[in-house]
Design a protein around this motif. Structure first.
Motif, PDB file in Angstrom:
ATOM      1  N   SER A   1      20.669  -2.155 -41.558  1.00 44.25           N
ATOM      2  CA  SER A   1      21.146  -1.232 -40.748  1.00 44.25           C
ATOM      3  C   SER A   1      19.724  -0.739 -39.478  1.00 44.25           C
ATOM      4  N   ARG A   2      20.291  -0.321 -38.495  1.00 43.37           N
ATOM      5  CA  ARG A   2      19.354  -0.119 -37.633  1.00 43.37           C
ATOM      6  C   ARG A   2      18.788   1.266 -38.001  1.00 43.37           C
TER       7      ARG A   2
ATOM      8  N   ASP B   1      18.020   1.153 -46.124  1.00 44.91           N
ATOM      9  CA  ASP B   1      18.269   1.683 -44.609  1.00 44.91           C
ATOM     10  C   ASP B   1      17.272   2.471 -43.705  1.00 44.91           C
TER      11      ASP B   1
ATOM     12  N   ASN C   1      21.693  -7.197 -45.525  1.00 50.72           N
ATOM     13  CA  ASN C   1      20.344  -7.127 -43.900  1.00 50.72           C
ATOM     14  C   ASN C   1      20.719  -5.210 -43.728  1.00 50.72           C
TER      15      ASN C   1
ATOM     16  N   ASP D   1      14.117  -1.577 -40.692  1.00 47.47           N
ATOM     17  CA  ASP D   1      15.293  -1.320 -39.657  1.00 47.47           C
ATOM     18  C   ASP D   1      15.658  -3.419 -39.737  1.00 47.47           C
ATOM     19  N   SER D   2      16.864  -3.155 -39.434  1.00 46.57           N
ATOM     20  CA  SER D   2      17.534  -4.202 -39.317  1.00 46.57           C
ATOM     21  C   SER D   2      17.129  -5.604 -39.694  1.00 46.57           C
ATOM     22  N   LYS D   3      15.976  -5.563 -41.280  1.00 52.08           N
ATOM     23  CA  LYS D   3      15.532  -6.585 -41.471  1.00 52.08           C
ATOM     24  C   LYS D   3      16.217  -6.908 -43.127  1.00 52.08           C
TER      25      LYS D   3
END
Length: 396
Positions: free
Chosen positions: A283-284, A259, A281, A263-265
């Motif tokens: 998190s942001r 994380d 996945n 970013d968000s992948k």
């Protein structure tokens, strides 16, 4: 007739086991309910042979009066698991199961070394820095041939681990074959309390910070974030994440670390025995999304470290420098049997975001040291990474 089903503990294992410790190195435990299954109607007809063999032995064997049904049934379970051709499949006694299912707390009593199974041999993935194992001369790549005078041939990974476990202050004698040597040597290791500090950071010239992550435990993310704060206050401009000899660790820990950089992948996905896919996945809002990054790997970078390296590679977030990784990327489960014993086996396998299978394959780095003709004598992956970071990335 109803028989209680296995009490199910799902363990997502992203690494090797810690030998001589109080728990496995890479376990997340989830306790589900206690459903039931029908018997014997649900059993394949071939399993009736087990009952048939029991009655034949009980009737005709010379030592039939001394036959122990518990010992024989344990042996039958071990044989079934060995026939699965699963290198991680193991049977645990009730005592072994209780030890393996303890939570991972970030410290334990033992010798401090991570092990895995390769080619039916117990292999040291990495001794923990500062551990009794390291002090005694145990090295990454060592093969454990014997434990306290008894051969490890035929032992499962968990059986070997349980034999090496013991209380602080006690000795275990390992018969060790070092890589490249023909004769094993006996190494005595005194068990002790092992404190797991998994992140070290040192600043190099030019604003480059080298972050050595020795494993992924419950404290890794916090330690990495603290180290990153020190890196920033010291004018850090580029990061080198050293995952060499990192054997893996906790599932949640490696996702937290990912994380920080992604970013968000997609970090990784797993495919189970039914072909079902599950995505994991990021998190942001990670704290190091934009910092130039190089990752170091070698052939003892295993499991969780391969998950992280694979994600960073596939998303072009980092340049991977070093050697091909170990190739440990399976999801394993530990299930408790009604008498307190348990079985441990593979239920799924991990794939990188671009679909590369980790288990049995490993990851080839972007800059493969084994293919470099210009590598000078004495240079290693860190030297190459520092040159790339300073001249090709920060120097632009």
């Amino acid at each position: 007739m109803k028989i209680p089903q296995l009490i199910k503990y799902i363990l997502v294992v992203l690494g090797s086991l810690i030998i001589g410790g109080a728990s496995s190195a890479a376990i997340v435990i989830f306790l589900t309910g206690t459903p039931s299954f029908e018997s014997p109607e649900d059993l394949p007809p071939e399993f009736s042979r087990l009952t048939e063999v029991w009655y034949i032995l009980k009737r005709d064997h010379f030592d039939r009066k001394d036959m122990d049904s518990k010992i024989l049934s344990d042996g039958a379970i071990r044989g079934m698991l060995l026939a699965m051709d699963d290198p991680y499949a193991s049977f645990l006694t009730a005592e072994q199961f209780e030890i393996q299912s303890q939570d991972y707390k970030g410290f334990f009593e033992g010798i401090g070394a991570h092990v895995s199974m390769r080619d039916d041999r117990i292999v040291i993935v990495a001794p923990i820095p500062g551990s009794p194992a390291e002090a005694a001369g145990v090295l990454a790549g060592d093969i454990i041939l014997g434990i306290d005078g008894e051969s490890t041939q035929g032992l499962t990974l968990l059986e070997a681990v349980s034999r090496i476990r013991g209380e602080r202050g006690t000795l275990v004698v390992l018969s060790i074959l070092h890589e490249g040597e023909d004769m094993p040597q006996e190494i005595s290791v005194e068990r002790n309390v092992i404190k797991l500090d998994s992140v070290q950071m040192r600043m190099m010239t030019g604003g480059v910070g080298v972050f050595t992550v020795t494993e992924f435990n419950a404290n890794t993310y916090e330690q990495l974030e603290n180290a990153f704060t020190r890196f920033q206050t010291q004018g850090g401009r580029g990061m080198i994440l050293d995952l060499r000899n990192n054997p893996g660790g906790l599932l949640n820990s490696v996702f937290q670390v990912a994380d920080a950089f992604i970013d968000s992948k997609l970090i990784v996905y797993e495919v189970d025995s039914k072909g079902s896919r599950k995505n994991w996945n990021a998190s942001r809002g990670g704290f190091a999304l934009d910092v130039p990054l190089i990752v170091l790997t070698n052939r003892y970078s295993a499991s969780a470290s391969e998950v992280l390296a694979g994600a960073l590679m596939d998303h072009n977030r980092a340049i991977i420098v070093g050697d091909k990784t170990f190739g440990k990327g399976s999801v394993n489960t530990l299930e408790k049997i009604s008498d307190g014993s348990g079985i441990y086996f593979t239920i799924a396998k991990w794939y990188t975001p671009d679909g590369k299978l980790i288990e049995g394959e490993g990851l080839v780095p972007d800059v493969d040291l084994t293919q470099m003709d210009t590598l000078e004598s004495g240079q290693d992956a860190l030297d190459v990474a520092l040159d790339i970071m300073k001249n090709d990335i920060l120097g632009k």
